[in-house]
Design a protein around this motif. Structure first.
Motif, PDB file in Angstrom:
ATOM      1  N   HIS A  62      10.436   5.716  -0.532  1.00  0.00           N
ATOM      2  CA  HIS A  62       9.278   6.526  -0.946  1.00  0.00           C
ATOM      3  C   HIS A  62       8.036   5.648  -1.175  1.00  0.00           C
ATOM      4  CE1 HIS A  62      11.856  10.028  -1.046  1.00  0.00           C
ATOM      5  NE2 HIS A  62      12.727   9.346  -1.779  1.00  0.00           N
ATOM      6  N   THR A  63       6.985   6.282  -1.677  1.00  0.00           N
ATOM      7  CA  THR A  63       5.703   5.588  -1.882  1.00  0.00           C
ATOM      8  C   THR A  63       5.107   6.033  -3.216  1.00  0.00           C
ATOM      9  OG1 THR A  63       4.241   7.282  -0.943  1.00  0.00           O
ATOM     10  CG2 THR A  63       5.331   5.810   0.620  1.00  0.00           C
ATOM     11  N   PRO A  64       4.093   5.340  -3.707  1.00  0.00           N
ATOM     12  CA  PRO A  64       3.432   5.808  -4.936  1.00  0.00           C
ATOM     13  C   PRO A  64       2.847   7.211  -4.795  1.00  0.00           C
ATOM     14  CG  PRO A  64       2.835   3.533  -4.478  1.00  0.00           C
ATOM     15  CD  PRO A  64       3.571   4.028  -3.270  1.00  0.00           C
ATOM     16  N   ASP A  65       2.408   7.558  -3.574  1.00  0.00           N
ATOM     17  CA  ASP A  65       1.839   8.888  -3.341  1.00  0.00           C
ATOM     18  C   ASP A  65       2.904   9.959  -3.150  1.00  0.00           C
ATOM     19  OD1 ASP A  65      -0.774   7.872  -3.392  1.00  0.00           O
ATOM     20  OD2 ASP A  65      -0.678   7.337  -1.285  1.00  0.00           O
ATOM     21  N   SER A  66       4.010   9.567  -2.586  1.00  0.00           N
ATOM     22  CA  SER A  66       5.124  10.491  -2.332  1.00  0.00           C
ATOM     23  C   SER A  66       6.360   9.871  -2.967  1.00  0.00           C
ATOM     24  CB  SER A  66       5.312  10.669  -0.819  1.00  0.00           C
ATOM     25  OG  SER A  66       6.363  11.551  -0.549  1.00  0.00           O
ATOM     26  N   TYR A  67       6.510  10.103  -4.269  1.00  0.00           N
ATOM     27  CA  TYR A  67       7.405   9.277  -5.101  1.00  0.00           C
ATOM     28  C   TYR A  67       8.872   9.696  -5.095  1.00  0.00           C
ATOM     29  CZ  TYR A  67       6.138  13.104  -8.293  1.00  0.00           C
ATOM     30  OH  TYR A  67       5.891  14.336  -8.851  1.00  0.00           O
ATOM     31  N   THR A 105       5.644   0.558   1.312  1.00  0.00           N
ATOM     32  CA  THR A 105       4.690   1.287   2.150  1.00  0.00           C
ATOM     33  C   THR A 105       3.913   2.283   1.296  1.00  0.00           C
ATOM     34  OG1 THR A 105       6.463   2.809   2.754  1.00  0.00           O
ATOM     35  CG2 THR A 105       5.973   1.054   4.299  1.00  0.00           C
ATOM     36  N   ASP A 106       2.820   2.777   1.851  1.00  0.00           N
ATOM     37  CA  ASP A 106       1.994   3.739   1.127  1.00  0.00           C
ATOM     38  C   ASP A 106       1.829   5.011   1.954  1.00  0.00           C
ATOM     39  OD1 ASP A 106       0.339   2.966   3.170  1.00  0.00           O
ATOM     40  OD2 ASP A 106      -1.124   1.945   1.898  1.00  0.00           O
ATOM     41  N   GLY A 107       1.092   5.968   1.398  1.00  0.00           N
ATOM     42  CA  GLY A 107       0.797   7.184   2.135  1.00  0.00           C
ATOM     43  C   GLY A 107       1.789   8.294   1.885  1.00  0.00           C
ATOM     44  N   LYS A 108       1.661   9.329   2.683  1.00  0.00           N
ATOM     45  CA  LYS A 108       2.533  10.494   2.573  1.00  0.00           C
ATOM     46  C   LYS A 108       3.922  10.192   3.119  1.00  0.00           C
ATOM     47  CE  LYS A 108      -0.628  13.065   0.726  1.00  0.00           C
ATOM     48  NZ  LYS A 108      -0.515  13.493  -0.693  1.00  0.00           N
ATOM     49  N   SER A 112       4.929   7.519   6.324  1.00  0.00           N
ATOM     50  CA  SER A 112       5.424   6.255   5.778  1.00  0.00           C
ATOM     51  C   SER A 112       6.757   5.855   6.399  1.00  0.00           C
ATOM     52  CB  SER A 112       5.571   6.347   4.257  1.00  0.00           C
ATOM     53  OG  SER A 112       6.741   7.043   3.883  1.00  0.00           O
TER      54      SER A 112
END
Length: 272
Positions: A62-67, A105-108, A112
């Protein structure tokens, strides 16, 4: 006359044979003997694992934006994934795997996934390991209140699980690595999540490939099916289970899991 021919034949034939033998290549007999006595060459053993050059990608799920999932106490899954993946990478590096890399990774969510695959493939990874923490389908969630906030939990299931994809070009190696990780976790008295075989899991139901250590088949995961190296996804534990969430937050459990994974990867490197 016939008697004379017979005498001549007896005298001439040995002489002809002697002449023919003298005209043969000097090394013909030696070559024939050599071929007869030559032993087949033993098969060449595969190249030994070069630990410092073995390229490992430890992917933070996952990512900070899509946790990802929320824990029973409303903590994002991404934070659990990052802490454990960072610890696994550190243990690998301290064990000599200098090329081990932590991938964030970042983003949705969906874009990602392809970023991860590109990073692994472009970097010619020898191994891809994605770290996650588990939840349950929404229909299994129960409500409770924690620290003044409305929350959800499910204490029905617990444990880790390992996933591989048969669409991966190195499926056999992926399965071998997953089994090695599963065995190491089992030796730490950790149990795997068995619910993925149950009808109650609905679309999350999976085929169990190894009932001893909890390896499942999941062909639909992009990071497993499209990575051009051995690839395994580890759900390290259930953070929607209130007791296991606390355990997954503890340094002791994180050290136990990271150590087991590092041992398994070294075994995999040596046997691949």
């Amino acid at each position: 006359m016939r008697h004379s021919r017979s005498i001549i034949a007896r005298l001439v034939l040995p002489l002809v044979a002697s002449i023919l033998l003298s005209l043969a290549p000097a090394d013909a007999g030696h070559a024939a003997i050599t071929r007869k006595n030559a032993k087949p060459k033993p098969p060449q053993s595969p190249a030994k694992c070069e630990v410092p050059k073995f390229r490992i990608v430890v992917d933070v799920g996952h990512t900070p934006d899509s946790y990802g999932a929320l824990s029973a106490r409303n903590d994002p899954e991404f934070g659990f994934n990052f802490r454990l993946a960072r610890l696994i990478t550190a243990k690998l590096k301290s064990g000599g795997f200098a090329a081990a890399r932590l991938l964030v990774t970042d983003g949705k969510a969906r874009p990602s996934l392809f970023k991860r695959v590109s990073a692994a493939n472009d970097g010619r990874a020898d191994l891809f390991l994605s770290i996650h923490h588990d939840s349950v389908p929404d229909k299994l969630l129960e409500s409770w209140e924690f620290d003044g906030a409305h929350s959800y939990f499910s204490d029905r299931f617990s444990g880790h699980s390992l996933f591989v994809s048969q669409r991966n070009p190195h499926f056999a190696a992926s399965l071998m690595l997953a089994r090695m990780i599963g065995r190491q976790l089992k030796e730490q008295d950790l149990h795997y999540a068995s619910q993925y075989t149950l009808p109650v899991m609905g679309r999350y139901r999976r085929q169990l490939l190894d009932k001893d250590v909890g390896v499942y088949r999941y062909d639909g995961l992009v990071v497993l099916s499209q990575t051009r190296s051995a690839a395994v996804l580890l759900e390290a534990g259930s953070i929607i289970n209130r007791d296991e969430e606390m355990a997954m937050n503890s340094p002791g459990r994180q050290e136990m899991i990271a150590g087991a994974v590092a041992v398994a990867i070294r075994e995999f490197c040596e046997r691949r």
